[in-house]
Design an enzyme around this catalytic site. Structure first.
Site, PDB file in Angstrom:
ATOM      1  CB  THR A 258      -1.642  -2.034  -0.561  1.00 54.51           C
ATOM      2  OG1 THR A 258      -0.109  -1.508  -0.816  1.00 54.51           O
ATOM      3  CG2 THR A 258      -2.173  -2.777  -1.547  1.00 54.51           C
TER       4      THR A 258
ATOM      5  NE  ARG B 111       2.124   6.900   0.990  1.00 55.98           N
ATOM      6  CZ  ARG B 111       1.108   8.134   1.863  1.00 55.98           C
ATOM      7  NH1 ARG B 111       0.510   7.402   2.762  1.00 55.98           N
ATOM      8  NH2 ARG B 111       0.651   8.370   0.910  1.00 55.98           N
TER       9      ARG B 111
ATOM     10  CG  ASP C 223       5.435  13.810  -6.395  1.00 60.90           C
ATOM     11  OD1 ASP C 223       6.538  13.332  -6.478  1.00 60.90           O
ATOM     12  OD2 ASP C 223       4.426  13.665  -6.168  1.00 60.90           O
TER      13      ASP C 223
ATOM     14  CG  ASP D  95       4.595  13.160  -2.687  1.00 60.72           C
ATOM     15  OD1 ASP D  95       4.252  11.887  -2.872  1.00 60.72           O
ATOM     16  OD2 ASP D  95       5.823  12.821  -2.674  1.00 60.72           O
TER      17      ASP D  95
HETATM   18  C1  PRP Z   1       7.126   9.557   1.382  1.00 62.11           C
HETATM   19  C2  PRP Z   1       7.339  10.160   2.914  1.00 62.11           C
HETATM   20  C3  PRP Z   1       7.697   8.577   3.407  1.00 62.11           C
HETATM   21  C4  PRP Z   1       6.383   8.196   3.716  1.00 62.11           C
HETATM   22  C5  PRP Z   1       5.661   8.021   3.900  1.00 62.11           C
HETATM   23  O1  PRP Z   1       7.377   9.199   0.614  1.00 62.11           O
HETATM   24  O2  PRP Z   1       8.570  10.027   2.316  1.00 62.11           O
HETATM   25  O3  PRP Z   1       8.871   7.662   3.086  1.00 62.11           O
HETATM   26  O4  PRP Z   1       5.506   8.576   2.462  1.00 62.11           O
HETATM   27  O5  PRP Z   1       4.377   7.682   4.446  1.00 62.11           O
HETATM   28  P1  PRP Z   1       3.796   6.323   5.495  1.00 62.11           P
HETATM   29  O6  PRP Z   1       4.389   7.112   6.838  1.00 62.11           O
HETATM   30  O7  PRP Z   1       2.264   5.936   5.264  1.00 62.11           O
HETATM   31  O8  PRP Z   1       4.497   5.175   4.843  1.00 62.11           O
HETATM   32  P2  PRP Z   1       7.132   8.595  -0.616  1.00 62.11           P
HETATM   33  O9  PRP Z   1       6.569   6.376  -0.571  1.00 62.11           O
HETATM   34  O10 PRP Z   1       5.756   8.680  -1.254  1.00 62.11           O
HETATM   35  O11 PRP Z   1       8.300   8.112  -1.924  1.00 62.11           O
HETATM   36  P3  PRP Z   1       9.115   8.856  -2.401  1.00 62.11           P
HETATM   37  O12 PRP Z   1      10.160   9.774  -0.941  1.00 62.11           O
HETATM   38  O13 PRP Z   1      10.269   8.308  -2.960  1.00 62.11           O
HETATM   39  O14 PRP Z   1       8.229  10.130  -2.675  1.00 62.11           O
HETATM   40  N1  URA Z   2       3.658  11.001   2.155  1.00 58.97           N
HETATM   41  C1  URA Z   2       3.755  12.060   2.248  1.00 58.97           C
HETATM   42  O1  URA Z   2       5.712  12.791   1.366  1.00 58.97           O
HETATM   43  N2  URA Z   2       2.953  13.896   2.240  1.00 58.97           N
HETATM   44  C2  URA Z   2       2.303  12.696   2.796  1.00 58.97           C
HETATM   45  O2  URA Z   2       1.198  13.367   2.931  1.00 58.97           O
HETATM   46  C3  URA Z   2       1.936  11.021   3.266  1.00 58.97           C
HETATM   47  C4  URA Z   2       3.175  10.572   2.853  1.00 58.97           C
END
Ligand code: PRP
Ligand code: URA
Length: 209
Positions: free
Chosen positions: A108, A104, A203, A200
């Site tokens: 944006t 993400r 993380d 997150d």
């Molecule tokens: C997190 C999660 C989803 C996304 C959800 O991933 O695992 O993929 O956010 O958010 P959204 O519904 O607003 O798109 P992130 O982009 O943080 O990546 P990561 O899993 O690599 O930490």
């Molecule tokens: N992605 C995450 O990992 N946590 C949230 O709460 C939203 C998006």
């Protein structure tokens, strides 16, 4: 309109509470995600078709039930989807796996793709997309758009937490895809995080913050 199934099983809810707790360790979080994934997998595969095959037990020949059709595909949205994927594969080890790399953009909140690899014959298989978080739904929608471009026709989406705003947007984009989740939380904050949520997910799984 797509359905939303909330999996209220006591074990799922108990494990989810521990995962939400900010004092839970990285190792504990990852282990619980894997355990919950097996329980979510049980629910999302509840209505899979069976056929019968002839086997011999030590005592007799019998016709016995076995899964019909081609093997499932689990499509993991990286990174955090891999935590659910592990538990799903514990239960269905023969499943095929697709990986969709998305992050993400923090400003944006749009999903940015950096990797995609999936089996060729998605059109012949049930595809179960796994990602712990459905927040704005941008990532889930982008993942499903790509899988459909590559031929997937029968798709289900499994997450741990969903925001009401994300469910509405997901329904608008993909009313044909059912959602399975352990909880529909209260709202999204101004940074796109699910509240109360668990923070997150990536993380917390990998200790990167
Ligand atoms: C997190 C999660 C989803 C996304 C959800 O991933 O695992 O993929 O956010 O958010 P959204 O519904 O607003 O798109 P992130 O982009 O943080 O990546 P990561 O899993 O690599 O930490
Ligand atoms: N992605 C995450 O990992 N946590 C949230 O709460 C939203 C998006």
């Amino acid at each position: 309109m797509a359905s939303v199934t909330v999996i209220n099983h006591p074990l799922v809810q108990h494990k989810l509470t521990i995962m939400r707790d900010k004092h839970t360790s990285t190792a504990g979080f990852r282990q619980l995600l894997r355990e919950i994934a097996t329980l979510l997998c049980y629910e999302v595969t509840r209505d899979l078709e069976l056929t019968t095959t002839t086997i011999e037990t030590p005592l007799a020949e019998m016709r016995a039930p076995t899964l019909a059709g081609k093997k499932l595909v689990f499509a993991s949205v990286l990174r955090a989807g891999n935590g659910l994927l592990e538990g799903m594969l514990d239960l269905v080890p023969a499943a095929r796996v697709a990986h969709i790399g998305l992050y993400r953009d923090p400003k944006t909140l749009q999903a940015v793709e950096y990797y995609f690899k999936a089996p060729d014959d998605l059109d012949e298989r049930l595809t179960i997309v796994v990602d712990p978080m459905l927040a704005t739904a941008n990532s889930a929608i982008a993942a499903i758009d790509r899988l459909q471009e590559r031929g997937a026709k029968d798709i289900r989406f499994v997450c741990l937490l969903a925001a009401p705003e994300g469910i509405d947007k997901f329904h608008g984009a993909h009313p044909e895809v059912p959602i399975y989740t352990a909880s529909v939380d209260k709202f999204l904050n101004d940074k796109g995080y699910i509240v109360p949520g668990l923070g997150d997910a990536g993380d917390r799984m990998y200790g990167t913050k």
